[in-house]
Design a protein around this motif. Structure first.
Motif, PDB file in Angstrom:
ATOM      1  N   GLY A 206      37.769   8.132  40.452  1.00  0.00           N
ATOM      2  CA  GLY A 206      38.949   7.939  39.625  1.00  0.00           C
ATOM      3  C   GLY A 206      38.581   7.600  38.197  1.00  0.00           C
ATOM      4  O   GLY A 206      37.918   6.594  37.944  1.00  0.00           O
ATOM      5  N   GLU A 229      36.769  12.754  38.952  1.00  0.00           N
ATOM      6  CA  GLU A 229      38.219  12.774  38.738  1.00  0.00           C
ATOM      7  C   GLU A 229      38.770  14.103  39.233  1.00  0.00           C
ATOM      8  O   GLU A 229      38.328  15.164  38.791  1.00  0.00           O
ATOM      9  N   ASN A 237      46.590  11.779  34.856  1.00  0.00           N
ATOM     10  CA  ASN A 237      47.463  10.877  35.624  1.00  0.00           C
ATOM     11  C   ASN A 237      48.600  10.335  34.758  1.00  0.00           C
ATOM     12  O   ASN A 237      49.651   9.948  35.277  1.00  0.00           O
ATOM     13  N   GLN A 330      41.081   4.798  42.180  1.00  0.00           N
ATOM     14  CA  GLN A 330      42.107   5.846  42.164  1.00  0.00           C
ATOM     15  C   GLN A 330      43.475   5.305  41.826  1.00  0.00           C
ATOM     16  O   GLN A 330      44.396   6.064  41.531  1.00  0.00           O
TER      17      GLN A 330
END
Length: 618
Positions: A206, A229, A237, A330
């Motif tokens: 992440g 990622e 995100n 994450q």
């Protein structure tokens, strides 16, 4: 809120709760009121000098008896215990110090600064900041000294925080890279990023703000690190959410490690602007990121004592990385909720994760299932784009904070006029079990500030949590439940004005061909239904990666353990050696990311721990 006595107007109490009144060191509980014209520096010098003397003698009982309030607290952030621990009361603190003073090598205690803080009309203390060393590390601490009826100043709350490693100060001075880059910098970076010849020491799953913060600290400490990622670009995100999304914390508390936001930055940063900043951050700090890469599985190899992590890259190739430490960053995944009958709906059903804007949304009636941040933002966006019938389904009460109230409890003056690490030391030092009653009092002040807004919302049928008998404030609500709070960015006035309708107190029974049927028997017609039911459990991505057995060891992060610490975040996971869980907003990622990175570096150098377990009896 810090300042000289009388400089800052303390907020009115406005809240009377027996439990919290008993916990806090109020003048009534202490049996004394501090004198006027006190000398905070002199008080602090005497306290630190006595503290150092007792530490040198390893005399825990005398230290506690003379310098700690009988109901006092001590929070250690990985400095003396190599763990995140809180100890309450004289007996618990004495036992902890009796064990840890000899093993930690606590020494070199020096006063940094002291200030008198009148926090409420009946509560004040001298805030002391001090530095110290241990056998392996350097640290910083705080003590909050309260005045007793015998005229002595004793600590109600002490903190000791890991701040650095003695022989590993990071990339500074002669430890920096002095090689001249004569045209080969990009080639060197490509080799470094690929890890073709050897695996990284640390893998972070992440590349959001939490993962990037830890990676920046690890790079500074000289620990090789790779982030994977699954999105195409760092920042997706944030970039791929709805257009109206902004950060709800003011920008002055959101700086990333080693690189502050410019002063011209919007106070509440738009999501896509934030996304671009994170992508820039990776480039500026030369962090190693593989985008479009998914971590498929992670298994602890007990023979090699490493984590074997299988990843799939953008081109479909797979590789198993064998790393010393694995960090899961994450964040939360979004909850996917289905409703009976939704396949029969004749309009458009959209999950909030797919919603972008109402700009081209062909709808006269929109129903939004949910009533937290995303739901409010989406409802407001629909009104802004001319949709005349917008309804939010509010299944449970929501805690509302105005934009101005957030700036009151998180003021620019505090963050912008002092070094970040000093503000963090003050804000993160105390146990949550002390912070909660402090914030409960602030909640009363916030409620008074937002009274007109909250009363007007209540008149519309909107259900608020503020001001209820069990109101402990938004801070505690977020830590104990993980949500339930909306920081108003304009939707509340639209609700008051009737531009956003709210249906409260009843859940969804099913989706009908023409709308939403509620459990109370009413039905809302709709052309478009947006499902904004919030976040899934934080353990979901961890269990998917680790499998059912190891995944079951990953704790939930909402709620506190017996000592008053969060159960999962920022710890090495019990039973899963060298695996760490990273969650939190920008400020907590910056603060706790450093502590995780320092522990990993200490492990790599063989100077870590062991973690504290009680040895002496009380």
């Amino acid at each position: 809120m810090a300042g000289d006595k009388g400089q800052n107007e303390a907020p009115s109490l406005g809240f009377d709760d027996e439990y919290f009144a008993r916990v806090l060191p109020t003048f009534v509980n202490l049996g004394a009121t501090p004198p006027d014209n006190l000398d905070a520096q002199a008080i602090a010098r005497d306290w630190v000098a006595s503290f150092a003397k007792h530490v040198e003698l390893h005399d825990a009982p005398a230290l506690v008896a003379s310098l700690l309030h009988p109901a006092g607290w001590w929070r250690d952030l990985f400095a003396l215990t190599w763990d995140l621990r809180s100890f309450a009361g004289a007996a618990a603190v004495t036992a902890f110090l009796r064990d840890c003073l000899p093993t930690s090598g606590l020494c070199d205690l020096t006063l940094e600064r002291a200030v008198y803080q009148p926090l409420f009309p009946d509560l004040a203390w001298v805030l002391v900041r001090f530095a110290f060393g241990t056998t392996a590390a350097t640290g910083r601490g705080t003590a909050r000294l309260v005045y007793g009826p015998d005229g002595a100043w004793r600590a109600f709350a002490v903190s000791t925080q890991l701040d650095g490693l003695r022989d590993h100060p990071g990339l500074r001075g002669e430890r920096r890279d002095f090689r001249a880059a004569h045209g080969d910098w990009e080639a060197r970076r490509a080799v470094e990023r690929e890890f073709a010849d050897e695996d990284p020491e640390v893998l972070i799953v992440g590349a959001g703000h939490g993962g990037l913060a830890i990676a920046a600290y690890l790079k500074h400490l000289g620990v090789s690190c790779l982030l994977v990622e699954k999105s195409e670009r760092v920042g997706d995100n944030w970039r791929n959410r709805y257009d109206a999304l902004t950060l709800h914390d003011p920008i002055w508390s959101n700086h990333m490690p080693y690189l502050r936001f410019p002063a011209s930055w919007p106070v509440f940063s738009p999501a896509r602007k934030t996304a671009n900043w994170l992508e820039f951050y990776v480039d500026a700090l030369d962090l190693n990121v593989w985008t479009s890469t998914e971590a498929l599985s992670a298994v602890r190899n007990e023979q090699t004592k490493k984590w074997d992590v299988r990843v799939r890259r953008a081109d479909g190739t797979e590789r198993t990385l064998r790393v010393n430490n694995l960090i899961l960053a994450q964040g939360f995944t979004f909850r996917t909720v289905t409703f009976p009958g939704q396949e029969e709906f004749q309009g458009k059903l959209i999950d909030s994760t797919q919603y972008r804007s109402a700009k081209n949304l062909d709808a006269k009636k929109v129903v939004i299932i949910g009533a937290c941040a995303s739901a409010h933002d989406i409802a407001s966006d629909c009104v802004n784009h001319g949709i005349g019938d917008v309804t939010m389904i509010q299944r449970s009460a929501t805690y509302i904070i105005s934009n101005s109230a957030v700036r009151t409890i998180n003021p620019a003056s505090e963050w912008e006029n002092r070094p970040l690490d000093e503000v963090e030391l003050d804000r993160f030092a105390m146990s949550l079990k002390i912070q909660f009653p402090m914030h409960a009092r602030l909640a009363a002040a916030l409620h008074a500030r937002d009274r007109e807004l909250l009363e007007n919302l209540t008149r519309t049928g909107y259900r608020i949590r503020n001001g209820a008998e069990d109101d402990r404030g938004p801070f505690r609500l977020i830590f104990e439940t993980g949500g339930g709070v909306y920081i108003d960015n304009g939707a509340c006035q639209k609700i008051i004005d009737g531009k956003i309708k709210v249906k409260s107190g009843s859940g969804v029974a099913k989706i009908t061909p023409t709308g939403v049927a509620l459990a109370d028997g009413t039905e809302l017609s709709a052309d478009v239904i947006v499902v904004a039911t919030g976040l899934d459990g934080e353990r979901t991505p961890a269990r998917k990666l680790l499998g059912p057995d190891a995944g079951a060891l990953v704790p939930g992060t909402a709620g506190l353990n017996a000592e008053g610490e969060l159960r999962g975040s920022w710890h090495e996971v019990d039973g899963l050696n060298n695996m760490w869980l990273m969650l939190g907003n920008f400020a907590s990622a910056r603060f706790y990311g450093k502590l995780i990175a320092l522990q990993i570096k200490a492990k790599q150098e063989g100077i870590f721990g062991p973690r504290y377990t009680p040895q002496s009896s009380e």
